[in-house]
Design a protein around this motif. Structure first.
Motif, PDB file in Angstrom:
ATOM      1  N   VAL A  91       0.838  -1.207   0.000  1.00 27.50           N
ATOM      2  CA  VAL A  91       0.000   0.000   0.000  1.00 27.50           C
ATOM      3  C   VAL A  91       0.876   1.261   0.000  1.00 27.50           C
ATOM      4  O   VAL A  91       0.701   2.159  -0.818  1.00 27.50           O
ATOM      5  CB  VAL A  91      -0.950  -0.027   1.216  1.00 27.50           C
ATOM      6  CG1 VAL A  91      -1.650   1.308   1.385  1.00 27.50           C
ATOM      7  CG2 VAL A  91      -1.979  -1.147   1.044  1.00 27.50           C
ATOM      8  N   ASN A  92       1.833   1.344   0.910  1.00 27.42           N
ATOM      9  CA  ASN A  92       2.722   2.507   0.944  1.00 27.42           C
ATOM     10  C   ASN A  92       3.810   2.339  -0.111  1.00 27.42           C
ATOM     11  O   ASN A  92       4.409   1.261  -0.217  1.00 27.42           O
ATOM     12  CB  ASN A  92       3.379   2.638   2.323  1.00 27.42           C
ATOM     13  CG  ASN A  92       2.399   3.168   3.354  1.00 27.42           C
ATOM     14  OD1 ASN A  92       1.509   3.941   3.015  1.00 27.42           O
ATOM     15  ND2 ASN A  92       2.560   2.752   4.597  1.00 27.42           N
ATOM     16  N   LEU A  93       4.067   3.419  -0.850  1.00 26.19           N
ATOM     17  CA  LEU A  93       4.991   3.270  -1.973  1.00 26.19           C
ATOM     18  C   LEU A  93       6.406   3.758  -1.666  1.00 26.19           C
ATOM     19  O   LEU A  93       7.322   3.475  -2.412  1.00 26.19           O
ATOM     20  CB  LEU A  93       4.436   3.999  -3.197  1.00 26.19           C
ATOM     21  CG  LEU A  93       3.055   3.474  -3.644  1.00 26.19           C
ATOM     22  CD1 LEU A  93       2.499   4.311  -4.774  1.00 26.19           C
ATOM     23  CD2 LEU A  93       3.145   2.018  -4.054  1.00 26.19           C
ATOM     24  N   GLY A  94       6.599   4.467  -0.591  1.00 24.44           N
ATOM     25  CA  GLY A  94       7.966   4.916  -0.252  1.00 24.44           C
ATOM     26  C   GLY A  94       8.290   6.256  -0.892  1.00 24.44           C
ATOM     27  O   GLY A  94       7.702   6.655  -1.894  1.00 24.44           O
ATOM     28  N   TYR A  95       9.234   6.964  -0.255  1.00 27.09           N
ATOM     29  CA  TYR A  95       9.622   8.292  -0.730  1.00 27.09           C
ATOM     30  C   TYR A  95      10.484   8.211  -1.982  1.00 27.09           C
ATOM     31  O   TYR A  95      11.292   7.290  -2.143  1.00 27.09           O
ATOM     32  CB  TYR A  95      10.458   9.005   0.342  1.00 27.09           C
ATOM     33  CG  TYR A  95       9.658   9.629   1.475  1.00 27.09           C
ATOM     34  CD1 TYR A  95       8.366  10.106   1.282  1.00 27.09           C
ATOM     35  CD2 TYR A  95      10.242   9.773   2.730  1.00 27.09           C
ATOM     36  CE1 TYR A  95       7.662  10.694   2.327  1.00 27.09           C
ATOM     37  CE2 TYR A  95       9.548  10.369   3.777  1.00 27.09           C
ATOM     38  CZ  TYR A  95       8.249  10.818   3.566  1.00 27.09           C
ATOM     39  OH  TYR A  95       7.562  11.389   4.585  1.00 27.09           O
ATOM     40  N   THR A  96      10.375   9.229  -2.812  1.00 23.05           N
ATOM     41  CA  THR A  96      11.355   9.463  -3.875  1.00 23.05           C
ATOM     42  C   THR A  96      12.546  10.179  -3.220  1.00 23.05           C
ATOM     43  O   THR A  96      12.408  10.704  -2.096  1.00 23.05           O
ATOM     44  CB  THR A  96      10.756  10.393  -4.949  1.00 23.05           C
ATOM     45  OG1 THR A  96      10.462  11.646  -4.314  1.00 23.05           O
ATOM     46  CG2 THR A  96       9.490   9.804  -5.570  1.00 23.05           C
ATOM     47  N   PRO A  97      13.699  10.259  -3.920  1.00 24.26           N
ATOM     48  CA  PRO A  97      14.838  10.988  -3.327  1.00 24.26           C
ATOM     49  C   PRO A  97      14.476  12.425  -2.950  1.00 24.26           C
ATOM     50  O   PRO A  97      14.861  12.906  -1.882  1.00 24.26           O
ATOM     51  CB  PRO A  97      15.898  10.940  -4.437  1.00 24.26           C
ATOM     52  CG  PRO A  97      15.573   9.692  -5.202  1.00 24.26           C
ATOM     53  CD  PRO A  97      14.069   9.569  -5.168  1.00 24.26           C
ATOM     54  N   ALA A  98      13.701  13.102  -3.790  1.00 21.94           N
ATOM     55  CA  ALA A  98      13.358  14.501  -3.493  1.00 21.94           C
ATOM     56  C   ALA A  98      12.463  14.573  -2.250  1.00 21.94           C
ATOM     57  O   ALA A  98      12.629  15.461  -1.399  1.00 21.94           O
ATOM     58  CB  ALA A  98      12.656  15.127  -4.697  1.00 21.94           C
ATOM     59  N   GLN A  99      11.533  13.640  -2.123  1.00 26.63           N
ATOM     60  CA  GLN A  99      10.647  13.643  -0.946  1.00 26.63           C
ATOM     61  C   GLN A  99      11.450  13.334   0.322  1.00 26.63           C
ATOM     62  O   GLN A  99      11.228  13.943   1.374  1.00 26.63           O
ATOM     63  CB  GLN A  99       9.528  12.608  -1.135  1.00 26.63           C
ATOM     64  CG  GLN A  99       8.503  13.035  -2.184  1.00 26.63           C
ATOM     65  CD  GLN A  99       7.588  11.894  -2.598  1.00 26.63           C
ATOM     66  OE1 GLN A  99       7.957  10.724  -2.537  1.00 26.63           O
ATOM     67  NE2 GLN A  99       6.386  12.244  -3.029  1.00 26.63           N
ATOM     68  N   ALA A 100      12.371  12.373   0.218  1.00 27.52           N
ATOM     69  CA  ALA A 100      13.184  12.025   1.396  1.00 27.52           C
ATOM     70  C   ALA A 100      14.021  13.222   1.832  1.00 27.52           C
ATOM     71  O   ALA A 100      14.140  13.520   3.028  1.00 27.52           O
ATOM     72  CB  ALA A 100      14.079  10.828   1.074  1.00 27.52           C
ATOM     73  N   LEU A 101      14.569  13.926   0.856  1.00 27.46           N
ATOM     74  CA  LEU A 101      15.381  15.103   1.174  1.00 27.46           C
ATOM     75  C   LEU A 101      14.521  16.163   1.869  1.00 27.46           C
ATOM     76  O   LEU A 101      14.904  16.719   2.907  1.00 27.46           O
ATOM     77  CB  LEU A 101      15.988  15.657  -0.124  1.00 27.46           C
ATOM     78  CG  LEU A 101      16.982  16.792   0.041  1.00 27.46           C
ATOM     79  CD1 LEU A 101      18.219  16.302   0.801  1.00 27.46           C
ATOM     80  CD2 LEU A 101      17.397  17.346  -1.316  1.00 27.46           C
ATOM     81  N   ALA A 102      13.324  16.393   1.325  1.00 26.13           N
ATOM     82  CA  ALA A 102      12.430  17.400   1.920  1.00 26.13           C
ATOM     83  C   ALA A 102      12.088  17.023   3.355  1.00 26.13           C
ATOM     84  O   ALA A 102      12.086  17.867   4.260  1.00 26.13           O
ATOM     85  CB  ALA A 102      11.160  17.523   1.081  1.00 26.13           C
ATOM     86  N   GLU A 103      11.831  15.741   3.586  1.00 28.10           N
ATOM     87  CA  GLU A 103      11.457  15.310   4.935  1.00 28.10           C
ATOM     88  C   GLU A 103      12.668  15.396   5.881  1.00 28.10           C
ATOM     89  O   GLU A 103      12.534  15.823   7.024  1.00 28.10           O
ATOM     90  CB  GLU A 103      10.879  13.884   4.897  1.00 28.10           C
ATOM     91  CG  GLU A 103      10.286  13.406   6.197  1.00 28.10           C
ATOM     92  CD  GLU A 103       9.156  14.301   6.731  1.00 28.10           C
ATOM     93  OE1 GLU A 103       8.563  15.062   5.976  1.00 28.10           O
ATOM     94  OE2 GLU A 103       8.894  14.220   7.956  1.00 28.10           O
ATOM     95  N   ALA A 104      13.834  14.998   5.378  1.00 24.44           N
ATOM     96  CA  ALA A 104      15.042  15.054   6.225  1.00 24.44           C
ATOM     97  C   ALA A 104      15.323  16.490   6.644  1.00 24.44           C
ATOM     98  O   ALA A 104      15.790  16.753   7.761  1.00 24.44           O
ATOM     99  CB  ALA A 104      16.232  14.462   5.476  1.00 24.44           C
ATOM    100  N   GLN A 105      15.000  17.423   5.748  1.00 28.80           N
ATOM    101  CA  GLN A 105      15.282  18.831   6.067  1.00 28.80           C
ATOM    102  C   GLN A 105      14.328  19.395   7.122  1.00 28.80           C
ATOM    103  O   GLN A 105      14.551  20.486   7.640  1.00 28.80           O
ATOM    104  CB  GLN A 105      15.245  19.664   4.781  1.00 28.80           C
ATOM    105  CG  GLN A 105      16.500  19.405   3.944  1.00 28.80           C
ATOM    106  CD  GLN A 105      16.435  20.007   2.551  1.00 28.80           C
ATOM    107  OE1 GLN A 105      15.347  20.355   2.069  1.00 28.80           O
ATOM    108  NE2 GLN A 105      17.586  20.110   1.903  1.00 28.80           N
ATOM    109  N   ARG A 106      13.285  18.666   7.464  1.00 33.16           N
ATOM    110  CA  ARG A 106      12.396  19.114   8.552  1.00 33.16           C
ATOM    111  C   ARG A 106      13.017  18.843   9.923  1.00 33.16           C
ATOM    112  O   ARG A 106      12.567  19.368  10.929  1.00 33.16           O
ATOM    113  CB  ARG A 106      11.045  18.383   8.468  1.00 33.16           C
ATOM    114  CG  ARG A 106      10.217  18.760   7.248  1.00 33.16           C
ATOM    115  CD  ARG A 106       8.871  18.050   7.274  1.00 33.16           C
ATOM    116  NE  ARG A 106       8.048  18.497   8.370  1.00 33.16           N
ATOM    117  CZ  ARG A 106       7.439  17.696   9.251  1.00 33.16           C
ATOM    118  NH1 ARG A 106       7.583  16.392   9.157  1.00 33.16           N
ATOM    119  NH2 ARG A 106       6.721  18.201  10.221  1.00 33.16           N
ATOM    120  N   CYS A 107      14.011  17.947   9.951  1.00 37.05           N
ATOM    121  CA  CYS A 107      14.605  17.561  11.242  1.00 37.05           C
ATOM    122  C   CYS A 107      15.466  18.709  11.771  1.00 37.05           C
ATOM    123  O   CYS A 107      16.244  19.300  11.017  1.00 37.05           O
ATOM    124  CB  CYS A 107      15.453  16.294  11.041  1.00 37.05           C
ATOM    125  SG  CYS A 107      16.283  15.759  12.534  1.00 37.05           S
TER     126      CYS A 107
END
Ligand code: FAD
Ligand code: SF4
Length: 487
Positions: free
Chosen positions: A26-42
């Protein structure tokens, strides 16, 4: 100043209507751009509270920083120093009660999606084979530095506790044999959690890695029946044993009608489908009842997996029946949300008192009473009490009991000197897994009762280290003049 992203970067998922008909993840996982955006929230906190929320202390700040720096392979290597199964934990950990609960931005914003980021780097590694080989060879902080320990270690079961213990021990140089009762290794990861939450190819890849490392895997071998622990140690030359046999023995309610045809335990229902492919009968040998009106009793992870599986094999109406409310249920929030999106009906404050059969012995109805919540019980949750005169009968043709499990007693009953508690859990030291029997260690659900993948994996890791210490001391004691710890 960059704009603060208040919500988690959404994890792409299959559409609810589309996914009801199949077992695709069901969950498809982040693309590199999405992972980067999420990591930058930390916020990369100086003292990361999230790490205290992870049962094994994954270095969350460091691995997220590495993602933000564009170094996913280094990030996964960092995680694997403490958690060998990030692709699995990133998918199935109840993060909302663990790491993400402690994220400092939680409240004003959504917490950082730690699980999705962990999954991202683990998947990145798996899809990047040449890099993967480089990463996996040195990880885990193990003591594998060329020494050749000849000692043989037996590992019972092949769930996350055993996979982790076997992996760590083999990297330390021990000859490890893993004994599994079923015809496929993986434990609940393989027979319990369905494909749409945890693709079996991911579990199989972890098992292949163990084989490549030299771990011997013997399936169809029930320890306590085919071979006993004493035989392993006294006749077959195993110097130590780790027991990770889980808690696979189902509980029932003890109400009239539970022996009707069409009433399953969750483990049986899920095993038939996940392991035996019973929904593909007659192409596969094992059948399963494909209910049209399905009731699943319980509201934990297992209940969600069962009810969502029932939908995928054709249920027209699938209900979860739970004696407390949404607030007290123990299922992961994401799985509950996905189940609701897929059309599952939730009957809160309801408990079955009797199953009603037709003349042919099949279940046809479930008599329930309404419940109300009173003062808290010893678990701290409000105690449900039946409302007199509130009985009603639901029409059903398949009932699955997802009420929790106990350990199967085969191992403990066949092992003299192995102490258990009143429920059959093996008594073991929480820091080492050492049991009452010298050389025998245990961890995971067989010790704690039904818990989580990461807790089982953490127990396997601690025991691997303790077994290494135990065998090192034993070896040193048997070599005159050899210093302790020089193994
Ligand atoms: P298990 O995974 O139970 O593995 C034990 C293995 O030992 C089995 O393969 C069994 O066949 C084998 N065995 C037993 N007896 C013997 C014997 N005598 N000889 C040889 N082999 C033997 N946890 C989460 O964190 N997140 C989730 O989303 C989640 N969902 C779940 C869904 C379901 C349907 C279930 C049942 C559990 C779920 N859990 C979840 C709980 C989690 O899967 C368990 O806590 C975890 O798998 C326990 O690991 P383990 O290694 O102790 O044992
Ligand atoms: Fe969170 Fe589980 Fe990863 Fe720990 S292992 S950081 S609890 S997702």
């Amino acid at each position: 100043m960059p704009m603060v992203q208040l919500k988690k970067t959404p994890l792409p998922a299959l559409d609810a209507i589309q996914r009801r008909d199949g077992f695709q993840e069901v969950n498809l996982g982040y693309t590199p751009a999405q992972a980067l955006a999420e990591a930058q929230r930390c916020l990369l906190c100086q003292e990361p509270a999230c790490e205290d929320g992870c049962p094994v202390g994954v270095p969350i700040r460091d691995f997220i920083k590495l993602i933000a720096e564009g170094k996913p392979l280094e990030a996964v290597r960092r995680i694997k120093q403490v958690n060998s199964l990030p692709a699995i934990c990133g998918r199935v950990c109840p993060q909302e009660h663990q790491c993400e609960l402690r994220c400092v931005i939680r409240g004003k914003q959504e917490p950082v999606a730690i699980g999705a980021l962990e999954r991202y780097v683990a998947d990145y590694e798996m899809n990047d084979r040449p890099g993967a080989a480089g990463v996996s060879s040195g990880h885990n902080g193990s003591t594998s530095n060329g020494h050749k320990a000849s000692a043989k270690v037996a590992v019972v079961g092949s769930g996350p506790a055993s996979l982790t213990a076997a992996g760590d021990l083999s990297r330390m140089g021990y000859q490890v044999t893993l004994f599994e009762a079923l015809h496929l290794p993986g434990g609940v990861l393989m027979y319990g959690i369905p494909e749409f939450r945890l693709p079996k190819s991911i579990v199989a890849a972890e098992i292949d890695k163990l084989r490549e490392q030299g771990v011997e895997i013997r399936c169809n071998t029930v320890i306590g029946r085919t071979i006993t622990i004493d035989q392993l140690m006294n006749e077959m030359g195993y110097a130590a044993v780790f027991i990770g046999s889980g808690a696979g023995s189902p509980k029932f309610m003890g109400i009239p009608g539970e022996n009707l045809t069409g009433v399953y335990s969750a483990n049986e229902f899920l095993t038939r489908i996940n392991l035996m492919k019973a929904h593909c009968f007659p192409d596969y040998d094992t059948p399963v009842k494909k209910g049209q009106r399905v009731a699943v009793v319980g509201a934990g992870d297992t209940a969600m997996d069962v009810v969502r599986t029932a939908i995928r094999v054709g249920a027209k109406e699938a209900s979860v029946v739970y004696r407390r409310t949404e607030k007290e249920m123990t299922a992961r929030v994401e799985d509950y949300r996905h189940a609701a999106e897929e059309g599952v009906i939730f009957r809160w404050l309801t408990t079955p008192v009797r199953l009603v059969g037709s003349g042919d012995g099949w279940v046809r109805g479930m008599e329930c009473v309404r419940m109300e919540l009173c003062e808290p019980d010893e678990s701290g949750r409000r105690r449900p009490m039946p409302v007199p005169g509130s009985e009603s009968v639901m029409e059903v043709d398949l009932v699955v009991m997802a009420l929790g499990t106990n350990p199967n007693p085969t191992v403990s009953q066949s092992t003299p000197g192995l102490a258990t508690d009143q429920y059959g859990h093996i008594k073991a030291d929480p820091l080492t897994g050492a049991t009452s029997k010298p050389g025998v260690f245990a961890g995971g659900d067989v010790v704690t009762g039904s818990a989580t993948v990461i807790l089982a994996a953490g127990a396997g890791k601690r025991s691997a280290l303790a077994i290494h210490r135990y065998l090192s001391e034993k070896l040193n004691a048997s070599v005159p003049g050899r210093a302790a710890g020089s193994h």
